[in-house]
Motif scaffolding. Structure first.
Motif, PDB file in Angstrom:
ATOM      1  N   ILE A 151       0.840  -1.195   0.000  1.00 40.27           N
ATOM      2  CA  ILE A 151       0.000   0.000   0.000  1.00 40.27           C
ATOM      3  C   ILE A 151       0.876   1.246   0.000  1.00 40.27           C
ATOM      4  CG2 ILE A 151      -0.194  -0.008   2.533  1.00 40.27           C
ATOM      5  CD1 ILE A 151      -3.103   0.982   2.141  1.00 40.27           C
ATOM      6  N   ARG A 152       0.436   2.259  -0.757  1.00 44.38           N
ATOM      7  CA  ARG A 152       1.192   3.513  -0.836  1.00 44.38           C
ATOM      8  C   ARG A 152       0.264   4.654  -1.242  1.00 44.38           C
ATOM      9  NH1 ARG A 152       5.813   2.574  -4.811  1.00 44.38           N
ATOM     10  NH2 ARG A 152       5.358   0.387  -5.008  1.00 44.38           N
ATOM     11  N   PRO A 153       0.658   5.884  -0.978  1.00 44.34           N
ATOM     12  CA  PRO A 153      -0.175   7.018  -1.368  1.00 44.34           C
ATOM     13  C   PRO A 153      -0.074   7.319  -2.862  1.00 44.34           C
ATOM     14  CG  PRO A 153       1.818   7.794  -0.302  1.00 44.34           C
ATOM     15  CD  PRO A 153       1.832   6.297  -0.205  1.00 44.34           C
ATOM     16  N   ASP A 154      -1.087   7.969  -3.386  1.00 44.88           N
ATOM     17  CA  ASP A 154      -1.116   8.528  -4.736  1.00 44.88           C
ATOM     18  C   ASP A 154      -1.235   7.486  -5.846  1.00 44.88           C
ATOM     19  OD1 ASP A 154      -1.012  11.218  -3.891  1.00 44.88           O
ATOM     20  OD2 ASP A 154       1.142  11.034  -3.570  1.00 44.88           O
ATOM     21  N   ASP A 155      -0.129   6.837  -6.228  1.00 46.81           N
ATOM     22  CA  ASP A 155      -0.180   5.943  -7.378  1.00 46.81           C
ATOM     23  C   ASP A 155       0.863   4.843  -7.228  1.00 46.81           C
ATOM     24  OD1 ASP A 155       2.280   7.163  -8.010  1.00 46.81           O
ATOM     25  OD2 ASP A 155       1.304   8.647  -9.296  1.00 46.81           O
ATOM     26  N   GLU A 156       1.117   4.116  -8.332  1.00 49.78           N
ATOM     27  CA  GLU A 156       2.012   2.954  -8.251  1.00 49.78           C
ATOM     28  C   GLU A 156       3.460   3.310  -7.943  1.00 49.78           C
ATOM     29  OE1 GLU A 156       1.622   3.881 -12.734  1.00 49.78           O
ATOM     30  OE2 GLU A 156       0.381   3.963 -10.929  1.00 49.78           O
ATOM     31  N   ASP A 157       3.819   4.568  -8.055  1.00 48.43           N
ATOM     32  CA  ASP A 157       5.189   4.978  -7.768  1.00 48.43           C
ATOM     33  C   ASP A 157       5.290   5.895  -6.555  1.00 48.43           C
ATOM     34  OD1 ASP A 157       6.351   3.615  -9.988  1.00 48.43           O
ATOM     35  OD2 ASP A 157       5.538   5.170 -11.301  1.00 48.43           O
ATOM     36  N   PHE A 175      -3.876   2.198   5.074  1.00 49.64           N
ATOM     37  CA  PHE A 175      -4.759   2.990   4.212  1.00 49.64           C
ATOM     38  C   PHE A 175      -4.924   4.401   4.761  1.00 49.64           C
ATOM     39  CE2 PHE A 175      -9.117   4.603   3.724  1.00 49.64           C
ATOM     40  CZ  PHE A 175      -9.153   4.803   2.348  1.00 49.64           C
ATOM     41  N   ASP A 176      -5.191   4.503   6.058  1.00 45.49           N
ATOM     42  CA  ASP A 176      -5.393   5.821   6.670  1.00 45.49           C
ATOM     43  C   ASP A 176      -4.131   6.678   6.558  1.00 45.49           C
ATOM     44  OD1 ASP A 176      -7.988   5.163   7.357  1.00 45.49           O
ATOM     45  OD2 ASP A 176      -7.460   4.514   9.395  1.00 45.49           O
ATOM     46  N   GLU A 177      -2.970   6.065   6.801  1.00 46.15           N
ATOM     47  CA  GLU A 177      -1.715   6.809   6.725  1.00 46.15           C
ATOM     48  C   GLU A 177      -1.418   7.238   5.289  1.00 46.15           C
ATOM     49  OE1 GLU A 177       1.249   4.289   8.372  1.00 46.15           O
ATOM     50  OE2 GLU A 177       0.561   4.522  10.455  1.00 46.15           O
ATOM     51  N   ALA A 178      -1.626   6.325   4.342  1.00 46.93           N
ATOM     52  CA  ALA A 178      -1.344   6.646   2.943  1.00 46.93           C
ATOM     53  C   ALA A 178      -2.284   7.735   2.433  1.00 46.93           C
ATOM     54  CB  ALA A 178      -1.465   5.390   2.082  1.00 46.93           C
ATOM     55  N   LEU A 179      -3.544   7.671   2.844  1.00 47.02           N
ATOM     56  CA  LEU A 179      -4.506   8.689   2.415  1.00 47.02           C
ATOM     57  C   LEU A 179      -4.132  10.054   2.986  1.00 47.02           C
ATOM     58  CD1 LEU A 179      -7.101   9.017   0.762  1.00 47.02           C
ATOM     59  CD2 LEU A 179      -8.401   8.648   2.874  1.00 47.02           C
ATOM     60  N   ALA A 180      -3.662  10.074   4.225  1.00 43.95           N
ATOM     61  CA  ALA A 180      -3.253  11.336   4.846  1.00 43.95           C
ATOM     62  C   ALA A 180      -2.018  11.917   4.160  1.00 43.95           C
ATOM     63  CB  ALA A 180      -2.982  11.115   6.334  1.00 43.95           C
ATOM     64  N   GLN A 181      -1.152  11.051   3.633  1.00 44.12           N
ATOM     65  CA  GLN A 181       0.075  11.501   2.975  1.00 44.12           C
ATOM     66  C   GLN A 181      -0.138  11.844   1.502  1.00 44.12           C
ATOM     67  OE1 GLN A 181       2.464   8.051   3.649  1.00 44.12           O
ATOM     68  NE2 GLN A 181       3.036   8.604   5.742  1.00 44.12           N
ATOM     69  N   GLY A 185      -5.169  12.580  -2.861  1.00 48.28           N
ATOM     70  CA  GLY A 185      -6.332  12.131  -2.113  1.00 48.28           C
ATOM     71  C   GLY A 185      -6.750  10.714  -2.465  1.00 48.28           C
ATOM     72  N   ARG A 186      -5.772   9.892  -2.918  1.00 46.17           N
ATOM     73  CA  ARG A 186      -6.073   8.510  -3.285  1.00 46.17           C
ATOM     74  C   ARG A 186      -4.951   7.592  -2.797  1.00 46.17           C
ATOM     75  NH1 ARG A 186      -7.969   8.019  -9.421  1.00 46.17           N
ATOM     76  NH2 ARG A 186      -9.310   6.393  -8.565  1.00 46.17           N
ATOM     77  N   VAL A 187      -5.291   6.314  -2.701  1.00 48.57           N
ATOM     78  CA  VAL A 187      -4.348   5.302  -2.225  1.00 48.57           C
ATOM     79  C   VAL A 187      -4.239   4.202  -3.274  1.00 48.57           C
ATOM     80  CG1 VAL A 187      -4.022   3.499  -0.475  1.00 48.57           C
ATOM     81  CG2 VAL A 187      -4.740   5.793   0.215  1.00 48.57           C
ATOM     82  N   PHE A 188      -3.033   3.675  -3.426  1.00 46.26           N
ATOM     83  CA  PHE A 188      -2.777   2.603  -4.392  1.00 46.26           C
ATOM     84  C   PHE A 188      -2.428   1.332  -3.627  1.00 46.26           C
ATOM     85  CE2 PHE A 188      -0.280   0.131  -7.412  1.00 46.26           C
ATOM     86  CZ  PHE A 188      -0.965   0.312  -8.607  1.00 46.26           C
ATOM     87  N   VAL A 189      -3.200   0.270  -3.854  1.00 47.86           N
ATOM     88  CA  VAL A 189      -2.968  -1.019  -3.196  1.00 47.86           C
ATOM     89  C   VAL A 189      -2.788  -2.083  -4.275  1.00 47.86           C
ATOM     90  CG1 VAL A 189      -3.906  -2.767  -1.636  1.00 47.86           C
ATOM     91  CG2 VAL A 189      -4.321  -0.341  -1.184  1.00 47.86           C
ATOM     92  N   GLU A 190      -1.757  -2.903  -4.115  1.00 46.71           N
ATOM     93  CA  GLU A 190      -1.468  -3.952  -5.095  1.00 46.71           C
ATOM     94  C   GLU A 190      -0.997  -5.215  -4.389  1.00 46.71           C
ATOM     95  OE1 GLU A 190       1.971  -3.023  -7.568  1.00 46.71           O
ATOM     96  OE2 GLU A 190       2.750  -1.732  -5.974  1.00 46.71           O
ATOM     97  N   HIS A 191      -0.899  -6.298  -5.152  1.00 46.15           N
ATOM     98  CA  HIS A 191      -0.379  -7.543  -4.604  1.00 46.15           C
ATOM     99  C   HIS A 191       1.096  -7.395  -4.243  1.00 46.15           C
ATOM    100  CE1 HIS A 191      -3.847  -9.244  -6.889  1.00 46.15           C
ATOM    101  NE2 HIS A 191      -3.900 -10.037  -5.842  1.00 46.15           N
ATOM    102  N   ASP A 192       1.473  -7.995  -3.132  1.00 43.49           N
ATOM    103  CA  ASP A 192       2.889  -8.163  -2.821  1.00 43.49           C
ATOM    104  C   ASP A 192       3.338  -9.406  -3.578  1.00 43.49           C
ATOM    105  OD1 ASP A 192       5.423  -8.613  -1.721  1.00 43.49           O
ATOM    106  OD2 ASP A 192       4.829  -7.773   0.217  1.00 43.49           O
ATOM    107  N   LEU A 193       4.238  -9.230  -4.541  1.00 43.47           N
ATOM    108  CA  LEU A 193       4.612 -10.317  -5.442  1.00 43.47           C
ATOM    109  C   LEU A 193       5.823 -11.113  -4.971  1.00 43.47           C
ATOM    110  CD1 LEU A 193       4.093  -8.536  -8.897  1.00 43.47           C
ATOM    111  CD2 LEU A 193       2.477  -9.936  -7.592  1.00 43.47           C
ATOM    112  N   ARG A 194       6.360 -10.787  -3.809  1.00 45.12           N
ATOM    113  CA  ARG A 194       7.458 -11.591  -3.280  1.00 45.12           C
ATOM    114  C   ARG A 194       6.948 -12.994  -2.959  1.00 45.12           C
ATOM    115  NH1 ARG A 194       9.392  -7.765   1.447  1.00 45.12           N
ATOM    116  NH2 ARG A 194       7.109  -7.636   1.622  1.00 45.12           N
TER     117      ARG A 194
END
Length: 283
Positions: A151-157, A175-181, A185-194
Motif C-alpha cells: 500500500i502507498r499514497p497517490d499511485d504505483e510509484d 490505508f489511513d496513513e497513505a490517504l493522509a500523505q 487524495g487517493r491510495v494505491f494497493v497492489e499484490h505483494d509479489l514476493r
C-alpha cells in the motif's frame, strides 16, 4: 538397486531471503539425493524489486544466474541454484496476468547450466481509490490476508510504501496513513509479489523445481551429462485442410547443456494442425 545420481551427497547453494527453500528443497533433496543449503548474507532485493524501486537488469534467466553465482561465492560451493519470477500479460490473449518462474542450476564442476521453468495464470492486480470500502472489497476478492498486499499514497510509484501487509488492522492503518500523505487524495494497493507473500507464486516455484528435477534426471546420450531436454520447438505442423506449414510446432529440439549434442523429435500427439493456426486457411 538404482545407481546414485551425479548429485547424490552434494550440497547446493540456494540464495534466497523469501523462503523459497520451503518448496525447492522438498523436491530436489529426495529427487537428486543432494542437500539444498540455504545461503544468506546478501540482500537479493538489490538485484531488482517487484515494487519498482530497483529495476531488474537483464533477462529473467540472467537475474537468476546472478543470484546463483552470488550464493556460490558466499558459500564456496561449486553447485548453486536460484529462482527469478516475472509477471506480465498471458501469452494467448494478452488480457490476463501471467506468472513465469525460472530456476537456474549451475554446476561448475561439469561446466553446465540447466534451467527449470513453470508458468501459468496468477494474481497480480491493484486498486486505486480514496474509499476504504473499495480497498476492503479488493482485499477480500484477492484472498487477503493469505495473499499479502502493498500500500502507498497517490499511485504505483508514490513513496513511502508498506510491503508485506498481512492483517486487516495493518491494512486499515496503512490505508489511513497513505490517504493522509497523499497529494491526490487517493491510495494505491497492489499484490505483494514476493514469493513468501504470494501463495500462487510460491506454488509455481515448486513446479519449476519439479521441471528442473526432470531435466537433471535426463542424461545426454552422447556425453552422459545431466540436463538433456527440450531447448525449443520448431513450428511447421501441416494444416489438416491444405497441408501448408502452420505456426503449430512439428517437433521438439532436445539439446545437451554440456556438449551441445541435439536431436530433433517429431511430435507424436498429432500429425496435423487445426486450420485456425494456418496462415493460408485463416489469414
Amino acid at each position: 538397486m538404482s545407481r546414485p545420481g551425479p548429485y547424490a551427497g552434494q550440497r547446493v547453494a540456494l540464495l534466497t531471503q523469501h523462503g523459497k527453500e520451503r518448496v525447492i528443497a522438498p523436491v530436489l533433496d529426495p529427487g537428486l539425493g543432494c542437500t539444498v543449503q540455504l545461503v544468506s548474507g546478501f540482500d537479493t532485493d538489490l538485484l531488482g524489486t517487484f515494487t519498482r524501486e530497483i529495476p531488474r537488469e537483464g533477462t529473467q534467466v540472467e537475474a537468476a544466474r546472478r543470484k546463483a553465482r552470488q550464493g556460490m561465492a558466499l558459500s564456496g560451493l561449486p553447485l548453486g541454484l536460484a529462482s527469478e519470477g516475472s509477471f506480465g500479460p498471458d501469452p494467448f490473449t494478452g488480457m490476463f496476468p501471467w506468472n513465469v518462474e525460472v530456476l537456474v542450476w549451475i554446476d561448475d564442476a561439469q561446466g553446465l547450466e540447466v534451467v527449470g521453468v513453470a508458468q501459468g495464470p496468477a494474481r497480480n492486480g491493484h486498486v486505486h481509490s480514496n474509499a476504504w470500502a473499495d480497498i476492503e472489497a479488493f482485499a477480500q476478492r484477492e484472498g487477503f490476508p493469505r495473499q499479502q498486499l502493498v500500500i502507498r499514497p497517490d499511485d504505483e510509484d508514490g513513496p513511502p510504501l508498506h510491503k508485506g501487509v498481512a492483517d486487516w488492522a495493518l491494512l486499515r492503518r496503512g490505508f489511513d496513513e497513505a490517504l493522509a500523505q497523499s497529494r491526490q487524495g487517493r491510495v494505491f494497493v497492489e499484490h505483494d509479489l514476493r514469493a513468501f507473500a504470494h501463495p500462487e507464486r510460491m506454488a509455481r516455484i515448486g513446479q519449476a523445481a519439479q521441471d528442473l528435477l526432470q531435466r537433471l534426471r535426463s542424461v545426454c546420450p552422447a556425453c552422459g551429462a545431466p540436463g538433456f531436454g527440450v531447448s525449443h520447438r520448431e513450428p511447421g505442423l501441416p494444416c489438416a485442410d491444405c497441408g501448408s506449414p502452420t505456426s503449430s510446432y512439428r517437433s521438439e529440439v532436445w539439446r545437451c547443456p554440456c556438449c551441445a549434442h541435439q536431436t530433433d523429435r517429431p511430435r507424436t500427439d498429432r500429425l496435423t494442425a487445426e486450420p485456425a493456426h494456418c496462415g493460408q486457411c485463416n489469414p
